[in-house]
Design an enzyme around this catalytic site. Structure first.
Site, PDB file in Angstrom:
ATOM      1  CB  VAL A  65       7.361   0.246   3.738  1.00 34.15           C
ATOM      2  CG1 VAL A  65       5.441  -0.171   4.190  1.00 34.15           C
ATOM      3  CG2 VAL A  65       8.442   0.388   3.412  1.00 34.15           C
ATOM      4  CG  ASN A  91       4.033  -3.501  -4.897  1.00 37.55           C
ATOM      5  OD1 ASN A  91       4.022  -3.388  -5.774  1.00 37.55           O
ATOM      6  ND2 ASN A  91       3.675  -1.710  -4.730  1.00 37.55           N
ATOM      7  CB  SER A 143      12.624  -7.781  -9.121  1.00 32.66           C
ATOM      8  OG  SER A 143      13.044  -7.508 -10.390  1.00 32.66           O
ATOM      9  CE1 TYR A 156      13.561  -2.451  -7.983  1.00 37.65           C
ATOM     10  CE2 TYR A 156      14.796  -4.163  -8.712  1.00 37.65           C
ATOM     11  CZ  TYR A 156      13.466  -3.810  -8.243  1.00 37.65           C
ATOM     12  OH  TYR A 156      12.217  -3.705  -8.806  1.00 37.65           O
ATOM     13  CB  ALA A 158      21.271  -5.625  -2.691  1.00 38.48           C
ATOM     14  CB  SER A 159      16.550  -4.831  -1.975  1.00 35.65           C
ATOM     15  OG  SER A 159      15.656  -4.451  -2.945  1.00 35.65           O
ATOM     16  CE  LYS A 160      12.173  -5.028  -5.632  1.00 35.74           C
ATOM     17  NZ  LYS A 160      10.501  -5.217  -4.951  1.00 35.74           N
TER      18      LYS A 160
END
Length: 246
Positions: A65, A91, A143, A156, A158-160
């Site tokens: 992805v 996901n 999350s 993590y 920051a990405s979520k």
């Protein structure tokens, strides 16, 4: 192009954990055609073992992805084979935890590239296909770390958090053609990742969670199914965390 009357559902990063639980639950409905995704090539035995876990036939699609070219090829392949895509569940995700001051730039970028850029890549091409038929549903797996942060997870989190913004913008733009987009923010869920925690850490977390237990992957899958079937919910972030963030 094969004629297909079933609801075509593509779930990225779905060979294990929450993604696999999503796929299993949705595949129980004979009206759904579920396509699962692996970022790496799978052996024939691995593919057979995956398919044997499902009561109904599923498809397996390999692709990364984080690569826009790969994302486009996956969506194009689904459209060519099945004529449409009805549901996309973003996901796929990775973690590379470390305290912020010790985290290397490459680790920060790698997590964002898979978790956030990956969701953007998939959404971009799925949304184009959905817009043509004026219907569709996109669900992003965020999350609670994206809503409240978490020590050692700057990348993590920051990405979520970025996925929340992506969700709300996609919902606004998608609504022009009848397409919905929502996000789910799981808390502490029993997966291979949390199984690595020590008994002491698990007990500490369970003490903080009002429901006094970790969630089950199927409880996230149940929320995915709910969001697919409720056609008046869009632009929302559904927190499923046993009350941890109350």
């Amino acid at each position: 192009m094969a004629e297909n009357n079933k609801k075509v559902i593509f779930i990225t990063g779905s060979t294990k954990g929450i993604g696999l639980a999503d796929a299993k639950r949705l595949a129980n409905d004979h009206n759904n055609l579920v396509i699962i995704n692996s970022h790496r090539d799978l052996s024939n035995d691995e593919i057979k073992n995956l398919k044997d876990q499902f009561p109904n036939p599923i498809e397996v699609l390999v692709g990364d992805v984080s690569s826009e070219d790969s994302a486009k090829k996956m969506i194009d392949g689904i459209i060519n084979q099945f004529g449409k895509i009805d549901v996309l569940v973003n996901n796929a995700g990775i973690t590379q935890d470390k305290l912020l001051t010790r985290m290397k730039s490459d680790s920060f970028k790698a997590v964002l590239n898979t978790n956030l850029v990956g969701a953007f890549n998939m959404t971009k091409y799925a949304l184009k296909a959905m817009q043509k038929k004026r219907s569709g549903c996109i669900i992003n797996m965020s999350s609670i770390a994206g809503l409240h942060g978490n020590m050692g997870q700057a990348n993590y989190s920051a990405s979520k958090a970025g996925m929340v913004g992506l969700t709300k913008t996609t919902a606004q733009e998608g609504s022009l053609r009848g397409i919905r987009c929502n996000a789910i923010a799981p808390g502490m869920i029993r997966t291979a990742m949390t199984d690595k925690l020590s008994d002491r850490n698990i007990a500490r977390w369970e003490k903080q969670i009002p429901m006094k237990r970790f969630g089950k992957a199927d409880e996230i899958a149940e929320t995915v199914e709910f969001l697919i079937n409720n056609h008046y919910i869009t632009g929302q972030v559904i927190t499923v965390d046993g009350g941890l963030t109350i």
